[in-house]
Structure formats: structure tokens, C-alpha cells
Write a protein that holds these residues in place. Structure first.
Motif, PDB file in Angstrom:
ATOM      1  N   THR A  45     -64.452  -7.872 -75.302  1.00  0.00           N
ATOM      2  CA  THR A  45     -65.267  -7.546 -76.990  1.00  0.00           C
ATOM      3  C   THR A  45     -65.792  -6.405 -76.256  1.00  0.00           C
ATOM      4  OG1 THR A  45     -67.325  -8.649 -75.913  1.00  0.00           O
ATOM      5  CG2 THR A  45     -65.656  -9.677 -77.583  1.00  0.00           C
ATOM      6  N   ARG A  46     -66.582  -5.313 -77.609  1.00  0.00           N
ATOM      7  CA  ARG A  46     -67.356  -3.685 -76.832  1.00  0.00           C
ATOM      8  C   ARG A  46     -68.242  -4.381 -75.671  1.00  0.00           C
ATOM      9  NH1 ARG A  46     -68.485  -0.833 -82.397  1.00  0.00           N
ATOM     10  NH2 ARG A  46     -66.252   0.009 -82.403  1.00  0.00           N
ATOM     11  N   LYS A  47     -68.889  -4.935 -75.440  1.00  0.00           N
ATOM     12  CA  LYS A  47     -70.664  -4.882 -74.908  1.00  0.00           C
ATOM     13  C   LYS A  47     -70.117  -5.901 -73.550  1.00  0.00           C
ATOM     14  CE  LYS A  47     -73.108  -2.541 -78.075  1.00  0.00           C
ATOM     15  NZ  LYS A  47     -73.914  -1.377 -78.395  1.00  0.00           N
ATOM     16  N   GLU A  48     -69.332  -6.572 -73.568  1.00  0.00           N
ATOM     17  CA  GLU A  48     -68.456  -7.338 -72.486  1.00  0.00           C
ATOM     18  C   GLU A  48     -68.082  -7.790 -71.229  1.00  0.00           C
ATOM     19  OE1 GLU A  48     -70.894 -10.075 -71.949  1.00  0.00           O
ATOM     20  OE2 GLU A  48     -72.105  -9.200 -73.965  1.00  0.00           O
ATOM     21  N   PRO A  49     -68.203  -7.445 -70.704  1.00  0.00           N
ATOM     22  CA  PRO A  49     -66.781  -7.128 -69.716  1.00  0.00           C
ATOM     23  C   PRO A  49     -65.162  -8.156 -69.753  1.00  0.00           C
ATOM     24  CG  PRO A  49     -68.349  -8.757 -68.761  1.00  0.00           C
ATOM     25  CD  PRO A  49     -68.912  -8.314 -69.739  1.00  0.00           C
ATOM     26  N   VAL A  50     -64.424  -8.159 -69.503  1.00  0.00           N
ATOM     27  CA  VAL A  50     -62.755  -9.144 -69.598  1.00  0.00           C
ATOM     28  C   VAL A  50     -63.262  -9.592 -69.235  1.00  0.00           C
ATOM     29  CG1 VAL A  50     -60.519  -8.345 -69.416  1.00  0.00           C
ATOM     30  CG2 VAL A  50     -61.848  -6.843 -69.633  1.00  0.00           C
ATOM     31  N   VAL A  51     -62.478 -11.316 -69.738  1.00  0.00           N
ATOM     32  CA  VAL A  51     -62.391 -13.043 -69.392  1.00  0.00           C
ATOM     33  C   VAL A  51     -60.713 -13.016 -69.758  1.00  0.00           C
ATOM     34  CG1 VAL A  51     -63.022 -14.909 -70.292  1.00  0.00           C
ATOM     35  CG2 VAL A  51     -64.960 -12.809 -70.719  1.00  0.00           C
ATOM     36  N   VAL A  52     -60.758 -13.421 -68.174  1.00  0.00           N
ATOM     37  CA  VAL A  52     -58.930 -13.741 -68.121  1.00  0.00           C
ATOM     38  C   VAL A  52     -59.549 -15.168 -68.225  1.00  0.00           C
ATOM     39  CG1 VAL A  52     -57.203 -13.334 -66.222  1.00  0.00           C
ATOM     40  CG2 VAL A  52     -58.807 -11.721 -66.687  1.00  0.00           C
ATOM     41  N   ASN A  53     -58.473 -16.130 -68.861  1.00  0.00           N
ATOM     42  CA  ASN A  53     -58.107 -17.154 -68.095  1.00  0.00           C
ATOM     43  C   ASN A  53     -56.213 -17.362 -68.268  1.00  0.00           C
ATOM     44  OD1 ASN A  53     -60.627 -18.340 -68.881  1.00  0.00           O
ATOM     45  ND2 ASN A  53     -60.282 -17.738 -70.646  1.00  0.00           N
ATOM     46  N   PHE A  54     -56.686 -18.753 -67.832  1.00  0.00           N
ATOM     47  CA  PHE A  54     -55.012 -18.979 -67.126  1.00  0.00           C
ATOM     48  C   PHE A  54     -54.747 -20.444 -67.994  1.00  0.00           C
ATOM     49  CE2 PHE A  54     -56.169 -16.051 -63.665  1.00  0.00           C
ATOM     50  CZ  PHE A  54     -55.221 -15.231 -63.900  1.00  0.00           C
ATOM     51  N   TYR A  55     -52.969 -20.221 -68.201  1.00  0.00           N
ATOM     52  CA  TYR A  55     -52.400 -21.421 -69.061  1.00  0.00           C
ATOM     53  C   TYR A  55     -51.658 -21.803 -67.919  1.00  0.00           C
ATOM     54  CZ  TYR A  55     -56.820 -20.058 -72.035  1.00  0.00           C
ATOM     55  OH  TYR A  55     -57.810 -20.460 -72.596  1.00  0.00           O
ATOM     56  N   THR A  56     -51.037 -23.051 -68.867  1.00  0.00           N
ATOM     57  CA  THR A  56     -49.721 -23.667 -68.127  1.00  0.00           C
ATOM     58  C   THR A  56     -48.824 -22.884 -69.740  1.00  0.00           C
ATOM     59  OG1 THR A  56     -50.270 -25.909 -69.380  1.00  0.00           O
ATOM     60  CG2 THR A  56     -50.643 -25.376 -67.122  1.00  0.00           C
ATOM     61  N   LYS A  57     -47.230 -23.377 -69.595  1.00  0.00           N
ATOM     62  CA  LYS A  57     -46.762 -23.246 -70.610  1.00  0.00           C
ATOM     63  C   LYS A  57     -47.371 -23.925 -71.798  1.00  0.00           C
ATOM     64  CE  LYS A  57     -42.262 -23.144 -71.966  1.00  0.00           C
ATOM     65  NZ  LYS A  57     -40.616 -23.092 -71.231  1.00  0.00           N
ATOM     66  N   ASN A  58     -47.156 -25.881 -71.199  1.00  0.00           N
ATOM     67  CA  ASN A  58     -47.833 -26.608 -72.372  1.00  0.00           C
ATOM     68  C   ASN A  58     -49.377 -26.302 -73.282  1.00  0.00           C
ATOM     69  OD1 ASN A  58     -46.036 -27.600 -72.018  1.00  0.00           O
ATOM     70  ND2 ASN A  58     -46.829 -28.979 -70.649  1.00  0.00           N
ATOM     71  N   GLY A  59     -49.700 -25.253 -72.633  1.00  0.00           N
ATOM     72  CA  GLY A  59     -51.516 -24.262 -73.341  1.00  0.00           C
ATOM     73  C   GLY A  59     -52.642 -25.535 -72.531  1.00  0.00           C
ATOM     74  N   LYS A  60     -52.223 -26.031 -71.321  1.00  0.00           N
ATOM     75  CA  LYS A  60     -53.735 -26.775 -70.152  1.00  0.00           C
ATOM     76  C   LYS A  60     -53.927 -25.460 -69.964  1.00  0.00           C
ATOM     77  CE  LYS A  60     -51.270 -31.268 -70.379  1.00  0.00           C
ATOM     78  NZ  LYS A  60     -51.102 -32.776 -69.054  1.00  0.00           N
ATOM     79  N   LEU A  61     -55.673 -25.630 -69.968  1.00  0.00           N
ATOM     80  CA  LEU A  61     -56.084 -24.441 -68.853  1.00  0.00           C
ATOM     81  C   LEU A  61     -55.913 -25.199 -67.596  1.00  0.00           C
ATOM     82  CD1 LEU A  61     -58.456 -22.017 -68.927  1.00  0.00           C
ATOM     83  CD2 LEU A  61     -60.253 -23.382 -69.527  1.00  0.00           C
ATOM     84  N   VAL A  62     -56.164 -23.436 -67.215  1.00  0.00           N
ATOM     85  CA  VAL A  62     -55.774 -23.465 -65.246  1.00  0.00           C
ATOM     86  C   VAL A  62     -56.558 -23.101 -64.759  1.00  0.00           C
ATOM     87  CG1 VAL A  62     -55.113 -22.944 -63.361  1.00  0.00           C
ATOM     88  CG2 VAL A  62     -53.211 -23.741 -65.663  1.00  0.00           C
ATOM     89  N   SER A  63     -58.223 -23.471 -64.217  1.00  0.00           N
ATOM     90  CA  SER A  63     -58.748 -22.540 -62.747  1.00  0.00           C
ATOM     91  C   SER A  63     -58.036 -21.705 -62.340  1.00  0.00           C
ATOM     92  CB  SER A  63     -59.511 -24.086 -61.683  1.00  0.00           C
ATOM     93  OG  SER A  63     -60.262 -23.308 -60.764  1.00  0.00           O
ATOM     94  N   PHE A  64     -59.523 -20.263 -62.367  1.00  0.00           N
ATOM     95  CA  PHE A  64     -59.092 -19.609 -61.899  1.00  0.00           C
ATOM     96  C   PHE A  64     -58.914 -19.946 -60.439  1.00  0.00           C
ATOM     97  CE2 PHE A  64     -60.460 -15.122 -59.625  1.00  0.00           C
ATOM     98  CZ  PHE A  64     -59.487 -14.438 -60.370  1.00  0.00           C
ATOM     99  N   ASN A  65     -59.554 -20.632 -59.990  1.00  0.00           N
ATOM    100  CA  ASN A  65     -59.336 -20.228 -57.891  1.00  0.00           C
ATOM    101  C   ASN A  65     -57.418 -21.033 -57.178  1.00  0.00           C
ATOM    102  OD1 ASN A  65     -61.381 -18.990 -57.468  1.00  0.00           O
ATOM    103  ND2 ASN A  65     -62.585 -20.727 -57.984  1.00  0.00           N
ATOM    104  N   ALA A  66     -57.570 -21.576 -58.422  1.00  0.00           N
ATOM    105  CA  ALA A  66     -56.044 -22.527 -58.526  1.00  0.00           C
ATOM    106  C   ALA A  66     -54.908 -21.561 -58.557  1.00  0.00           C
ATOM    107  CB  ALA A  66     -56.008 -23.426 -59.057  1.00  0.00           C
TER     108      ALA A  66
END
Length: 56
Positions: free
Chosen positions: A16-37
Motif C-alpha cells: 500500500t502507499r505508506k506500508e512496506p511490502v507484505v509477501v505471502n506464500f501459497y501452495t497450488k491449492n491455495g493453502k498459506l505457507v509460513s515464510f520460514n518453511a
């Protein structure tokens, strides 16, 4: 002992304009994966991201 297959993951980066970039990782099925994994693997064609499988 054979290596376990890795799960490919994809990322979505939002900013967003004044916030830093947020990166999220997902599998092909749409499940959220932890950044550390997530494991980054460099190949001839570019960089691939894989989810580490937990040890059993």
C-alpha cells in the motif's frame, strides 16, 4: 534413502502507499505457507520456491 518431493509454492506481494511490502506464500491449492518453511532454489531458468516438508 530417497529425498521426499518438495511442494512448489508461489508468492503474492502486496504494497500500500505508506506500508512496506507484505509477501505471502501459497501452495497450488491455495493453502498459506509460513515464510520460514520456504526454501529458495536457484536454477538455470530462474528461482523456484519450495515448501519444506516436516520430518516424520
Amino acid at each position: 534413502m530417497a529425498k521426499a518431493p518438495k511442494t512448489p509454492v508461489f508468492f503474492i506481494a502486496t504494497k500500500t502507499r505508506k506500508e512496506p511490502v507484505v509477501v505471502n506464500f501459497y501452495t497450488k491449492n491455495g493453502k498459506l505457507v509460513s515464510f520460514n518453511a520456504v526454501q529458495k532454489v536457484k536454477t538455470k531458468t530462474g528461482v523456484n520456491f519450495y515448501a519444506k516438508r516436516p520430518k516424520r
